[in-house]
Design a protein around this motif. Structure first.
Motif, PDB file in Angstrom:
ATOM      1  N   GLY A 128     -24.718  14.564  92.212  1.00 54.18           N
ATOM      2  CA  GLY A 128     -26.002  15.292  93.048  1.00 54.18           C
ATOM      3  C   GLY A 128     -25.736  14.723  94.599  1.00 54.18           C
ATOM      4  O   GLY A 128     -24.874  14.160  94.929  1.00 54.18           O
ATOM      5  N   ALA A 251     -34.194  14.321  83.802  1.00 56.32           N
ATOM      6  CA  ALA A 251     -34.434  15.464  84.409  1.00 56.32           C
ATOM      7  C   ALA A 251     -36.121  15.593  84.232  1.00 56.32           C
ATOM      8  O   ALA A 251     -36.760  15.921  84.987  1.00 56.32           O
ATOM      9  CB  ALA A 251     -33.781  16.597  83.904  1.00 56.32           C
ATOM     10  N   ARG A 283     -24.958  15.007  83.875  1.00 60.83           N
ATOM     11  CA  ARG A 283     -25.430  15.535  85.205  1.00 60.83           C
ATOM     12  C   ARG A 283     -25.762  17.042  84.800  1.00 60.83           C
ATOM     13  O   ARG A 283     -26.633  17.729  85.246  1.00 60.83           O
ATOM     14  CB  ARG A 283     -24.413  15.393  86.180  1.00 60.83           C
ATOM     15  N   GLU A 287     -29.413  19.202  85.315  1.00 61.89           N
ATOM     16  CA  GLU A 287     -29.593  20.022  85.891  1.00 61.89           C
ATOM     17  C   GLU A 287     -30.009  21.287  85.288  1.00 61.89           C
ATOM     18  O   GLU A 287     -30.444  22.328  85.783  1.00 61.89           O
ATOM     19  CB  GLU A 287     -28.670  20.569  86.845  1.00 61.89           C
ATOM     20  N   SER A 293     -33.655  24.734  87.767  1.00 60.49           N
ATOM     21  CA  SER A 293     -32.369  24.330  87.818  1.00 60.49           C
ATOM     22  C   SER A 293     -31.943  23.984  89.263  1.00 60.49           C
ATOM     23  O   SER A 293     -31.649  22.710  89.716  1.00 60.49           O
ATOM     24  CB  SER A 293     -31.162  24.978  87.278  1.00 60.49           C
ATOM     25  N   THR A 297     -30.905  20.419  91.090  1.00 64.96           N
ATOM     26  CA  THR A 297     -29.682  20.206  91.761  1.00 64.96           C
ATOM     27  C   THR A 297     -29.909  19.299  92.953  1.00 64.96           C
ATOM     28  O   THR A 297     -28.731  18.618  93.365  1.00 64.96           O
ATOM     29  CB  THR A 297     -28.862  21.783  91.905  1.00 64.96           C
TER      30      THR A 297
END
Length: 349
Positions: A128, A251, A283, A287, A293, A297
């Motif tokens: 990121g 997340a 990762r 995302e 999403s 990101t």
């Protein structure tokens, strides 16, 4: 806990500590703005309680100085001056330490407070953009348990937000992850939460669950052995599944807290497997939200690889207490940043 926090000095330092289920980590702050020094790690099993561990550390590492204030981060419930460690029998009142001013924090509150003070070699990117400054941050960490906390910017400093996010439902997404949970439940676990899979004991359960899914009987291995056996197919597969679950869990934390300032991963496991996390599905899973999403990101994921970062956070909390008091004295009526609730706070670690 009632007296003001005096500034530290070599003769009257601040004592900072990170008291976990296995080890008690201590350090001294001897001047304003300094990082903890004289850091030592004492095994909890060698002491009958927290006062005994504190006395042992001061006798061996403080050179005769007596702390004028302390901030102790403990892996367990905190209620005013009372503490109880989740994974040991230690409990009691901070007043028994005999230090004029003592602050108690949950261990992940202290880790959250360290975030603005970590830089360079203290951190390793897990994907990121660069973390956005002065925005809400989140920290999570698989170790003996799974800790979670947030950090919110305020007028004067930062406010830590403790929670029990490690005990939400397991973030299973793939068919294999769902099969593993079903197999563990059939094997006797009535409920599987995130901490049951994303922790040191969680690595052991994941490996066992994968063996159940494959119909293979596996000899138990401890978490450090699972991580170390990179050439063992089942151990490598266990770590891969762990990293995918960790991405989905991170997340969920980012979405819950709106952590545009970044999601930071600490604890005892992540620093050992940074490269493997970056080579894994972590990762992509972070995302992989069909609705938001793009939101995810734009959020950085970062590993905390610094030694004893919770000690830095404990020192930062005492420094903020001094700054708050000086601000009040010099500007009567000026608003102060809110303090953590005195209600019970806990995160098993």
């Amino acid at each position: 806990m009632t007296s003001p926090v005096p500034p530290p000095s070599p003769e009257g330092p601040w004592l900072v500590a990170d008291i976990g289920g296995t080890n008690a980590r201590f350090g001294l702050v001897v001047e304003p703005g300094a990082r903890p020094a004289a850091v030592a790690v004492l095994p909890g099993a060698g002491h009958v309680g927290l006062p005994d561990a504190v006395d042992a550390y001061l006798a061996g590492h403080a050179g005769g100085a007596r702390p004028v204030a302390a901030c102790l981060a403990v892996a367990g419930p905190v209620n005013a001056d009372l503490y109880r460690l989740t994974n040991t029998g230690w409990s009691g009142s901070a007043t028994a330490l005999g230090i004029p001013h003592v602050e108690l924090l949950n261990d992940f509150e202290a880790l959250a407070l360290a975030l603005p003070h970590l830089e360079g070699a203290d951190l390793a990117s897990l994907g990121g953009p660069d973390p956005a400054p002065d925005m809400v941050k989140a920290v999570l960490g698989p170790g003996t348990g799974l800790g979670v906390a947030g950090l919110v910017p305020a007028r004067s400093g930062w406010v830590p937000v403790p929670g029990e996010g490690g005990h939400v439902s397991a973030p299973a997404v793939t068919d294999l992850e769902i099969e593993v949970i079903r197999a563990l439940r059939a094997d006797g676990m009535s409920f599987v939460d995130a901490e049951h899979l994303l922790s040191g004991p969680g690595l052991v359960r994941l490996r066992h669950g994968l063996g159940l899914v494959d119909g293979v009987r596996v000899e138990p291995l401890a978490a450090p052995e699972i991580v170390a056996r990179v050439d063992d197919t089942l151990c490598a597969r266990t770590v891969d599944v762990f990293c995918g679950l960790l991405g989905s869990f991170a997340a969920n934390v980012a979405l819950t807290l709106g952590a545009h300032g970044g999601v930071y991963l600490g604890g005892g496991i992540v620093p050992r497997i940074v490269r493997r996390i970056n080579d894994s599905d972590f990762r992509r899973r972070f995302e992989a939200n069909l609705v938001l999403s793009g939101y995810l990101t734009g959020i950085a994921t970062t590993a905390i690889v610094a030694e004893q970062p919770a000690l830095t956070g404990a020192a930062a909390w005492l420094a903020q207490r001094v700054a708050d008091r000086e601000s009040t004295l010099t500007a009567p009526g000026a608003p102060r940043s809110p303090s953590p609730s005195p209600q019970a706070r806990s995160t098993a670690k």
